[in-house]
Scaffold this motif. Structure first.
Motif, short mmCIF file in Angstrom:
data_model
loop_
_atom_site.label_atom_id
_atom_site.label_comp_id
_atom_site.label_asym_id
_atom_site.label_seq_id
_atom_site.Cartn_x
_atom_site.Cartn_y
_atom_site.Cartn_z
N VAL A 155 35.62 28.90 -22.84
CA VAL A 155 36.15 29.93 -21.66
C VAL A 155 35.27 31.08 -21.95
CG1 VAL A 155 38.06 31.49 -21.24
CG2 VAL A 155 38.60 29.45 -22.37
N SER A 156 34.76 31.92 -20.83
CA SER A 156 34.24 32.91 -20.76
C SER A 156 34.70 33.90 -19.72
CB SER A 156 32.88 32.67 -20.21
OG SER A 156 32.73 32.41 -18.84
N LYS A 157 34.66 35.33 -19.90
CA LYS A 157 35.32 36.36 -19.06
C LYS A 157 34.18 37.32 -18.65
CE LYS A 157 40.05 35.67 -20.60
NZ LYS A 157 41.27 36.27 -21.18
N GLY A 158 33.73 37.52 -17.53
CA GLY A 158 33.02 38.63 -17.14
C GLY A 158 31.44 38.59 -17.62
N GLU A 159 31.09 37.29 -17.96
CA GLU A 159 29.84 37.18 -18.72
C GLU A 159 28.70 37.00 -17.53
OE1 GLU A 159 29.63 34.19 -21.72
OE2 GLU A 159 31.10 34.99 -22.90
N GLN A 160 28.85 36.27 -16.50
CA GLN A 160 28.23 36.21 -15.38
C GLN A 160 28.49 36.83 -14.15
OE1 GLN A 160 26.31 32.31 -14.40
NE2 GLN A 160 26.83 31.55 -16.62
N ASP A 161 29.68 37.18 -13.95
CA ASP A 161 29.97 37.91 -12.57
C ASP A 161 31.41 38.81 -13.16
OD1 ASP A 161 28.77 36.80 -10.24
OD2 ASP A 161 29.15 35.14 -11.38
N HIS A 162 31.17 39.95 -12.70
CA HIS A 162 32.33 40.80 -13.28
C HIS A 162 33.89 40.49 -12.50
CE1 HIS A 162 33.92 44.68 -14.54
NE2 HIS A 162 34.61 45.17 -13.33
N ASP A 163 34.77 40.76 -13.45
CA ASP A 163 36.16 40.22 -13.23
C ASP A 163 36.48 38.80 -12.81
OD1 ASP A 163 37.12 42.92 -13.44
OD2 ASP A 163 36.76 43.68 -11.45
N THR A 164 35.42 37.96 -13.44
CA THR A 164 35.57 36.41 -13.30
C THR A 164 35.79 35.78 -14.62
OG1 THR A 164 33.22 35.99 -13.17
CG2 THR A 164 34.02 36.64 -11.24
N THR A 165 36.56 34.56 -14.58
CA THR A 165 36.48 33.86 -15.49
C THR A 165 36.20 32.47 -15.24
OG1 THR A 165 38.68 35.11 -16.47
CG2 THR A 165 38.57 32.72 -17.14
N GLY A 166 35.66 32.00 -16.35
CA GLY A 166 35.04 30.61 -16.45
C GLY A 166 35.68 29.61 -17.32
N ILE A 167 36.19 28.32 -17.08
CA ILE A 167 36.60 27.47 -18.03
C ILE A 167 35.81 26.18 -17.62
CG2 ILE A 167 38.30 26.10 -18.87
CD1 ILE A 167 40.54 28.33 -18.15
N SER A 168 35.18 25.68 -18.81
CA SER A 168 34.26 24.24 -18.85
C SER A 168 34.74 23.28 -19.70
CB SER A 168 32.85 24.82 -19.04
OG SER A 168 32.43 25.64 -18.21
N TYR A 169 34.68 22.16 -19.22
CA TYR A 169 34.95 21.06 -19.99
C TYR A 169 33.87 19.85 -20.17
CZ TYR A 169 39.98 22.16 -20.23
OH TYR A 169 41.26 22.88 -20.60
N PRO A 170 33.65 19.28 -21.25
CA PRO A 170 32.45 18.32 -21.41
C PRO A 170 32.59 17.13 -20.55
CG PRO A 170 34.05 18.17 -23.15
CD PRO A 170 34.41 19.25 -22.53
N ILE A 171 31.39 16.52 -20.02
CA ILE A 171 31.28 15.37 -19.54
C ILE A 171 30.44 14.27 -20.41
CG2 ILE A 171 30.34 14.15 -17.64
CD1 ILE A 171 31.21 16.49 -15.87
N PHE A 172 30.86 13.33 -20.72
CA PHE A 172 30.15 12.44 -21.97
C PHE A 172 29.75 11.19 -21.04
CE2 PHE A 172 33.72 14.52 -24.06
CZ PHE A 172 33.23 14.88 -25.20
N ASN A 173 28.57 10.61 -21.75
CA ASN A 173 28.03 9.31 -21.30
C ASN A 173 28.26 8.30 -22.10
OD1 ASN A 173 26.66 9.56 -23.56
ND2 ASN A 173 24.83 9.70 -22.70
N HIS A 174 28.04 6.76 -22.10
CA HIS A 174 28.34 5.69 -22.74
C HIS A 174 28.12 5.84 -24.15
CE1 HIS A 174 24.18 5.09 -21.79
NE2 HIS A 174 24.21 4.29 -22.66
N LYS A 175 27.37 6.89 -24.60
CA LYS A 175 26.80 6.94 -25.85
C LYS A 175 27.82 8.08 -26.77
CE LYS A 175 21.98 5.98 -25.73
NZ LYS A 175 20.64 6.67 -25.69
#
Length: 254
Positions: A190-210
């Motif tokens: 989770v990030s808050k205001g790190e790239q754009d003011h007053d915005t929040t980002g939530i990220s989840y991982p994408i895995f491969n077959h390994k």
């Protein structure tokens, strides 16, 4: 672009299926370069792994394409494949939660956004496909940094500790290390205001077959949208779609 770089890259075009190996003399003739110049450029390509050299004779050498080009080719192929697979899921996710969706990958010591789907809201985040940012800035980049191989992660953190950008970005390295541990434990960032003011980002991982993390699926929007029940809905949907993309990339939990 530097002319020496252009000349060196053009030499790679002379290697074909019909002529997978060439001597220094062959390349000098085809490129119309002085022998000393051709040798210097070929030596640079060999040093970086783009070419492999074997001794032809006392006066000449033979070259073939190196493994570095194969590594880069696989990297590009993976990017194309994950974009193709992820795009429909990203569109469905954007439709479901009406927020901006990004797909980011680790690119050497930075993160690069390789795909984006906008929301239908009036507010737009002006992140362009191809944008590159440091691996410590934003939920997607931080997630990628958290799941990097430990040796590479330590190297990046060590370089960051010695960089002047550390002061200007007001980064607390100890806090960053703790945050990376939290991301690894909880499985998302989770990030808050790190790239754009007053915005929040939530990220989840994408895995491969390994079972390696190959990308971050990031949801971004106004921080006011990332609260209460709506936050729970966003996290549930983003986690679900990241898992579906992973499955389509060959990932299996067992």
């Amino acid at each position: 672009m530097n002319q020496s770089v252009i000349k060196a890259l053009k030499l790679l075009d002379y290697f074909t299926e019909e002529t997978p190996e060439l001597t220094l003399k062959d390349i000098t003739i085809q490129s119309n370069l002085p022998k000393a110049t051709a040798y210097r450029l070929l030596s640079s390509l060999e040093q970086e792994g783009f070419l492999v050299k074997s001794k032809e004779s006392e006066y000449d050498s033979r070259y073939r394409l190196g493994i570095k080009l194969m590594e880069l080719g696989y990297r590009v192929a993976d990017q194309i494949e994950i974009r193709r697979i992820a795009k429909p899921f990203m569109e469905s996710l954007a439709h479901e939660i009406n927020e901006v969706i990004h797909l980011a990958i680790a690119n050497d010591d930075k993160a690069t956004y390789i795909e984006k789907v906008d929301s239908k809201r009036a507010l737009r985040l002006y992140t362009k496909i191809g944008k590159t940012v440091p691996l410590y800035l934003g939920s997607g980049p931080k997630l990628l940094l958290a799941f990097l191989h430990s040796d590479k992660q330590l190297r990046i953190l060590r370089e960051l500790s010695m960089s002047s950008v550390n002061e200007s970005a007001q980064i607390d390295l100890e806090d960053l290390k703790l945050e990376l541990e939290v991301i690894q434990t909880q499985g998302y960032s989770v990030s808050k205001g790190e790239q754009d003011h007053d915005t929040t980002g939530i990220s989840y991982p994408i895995f491969n077959h390994k079972k390696e993390v190959i990308a971050a699926l990031a949801v971004s929007g106004l921080s006011s949208h990332f609260e209460g029940d709506n936050l729970r809905l966003i996290k549930d949907a983003a986690s679900r779609f990241a898992h579906q993309i992973s499955i389509n990339m060959g990932y299996r939990q067992y």
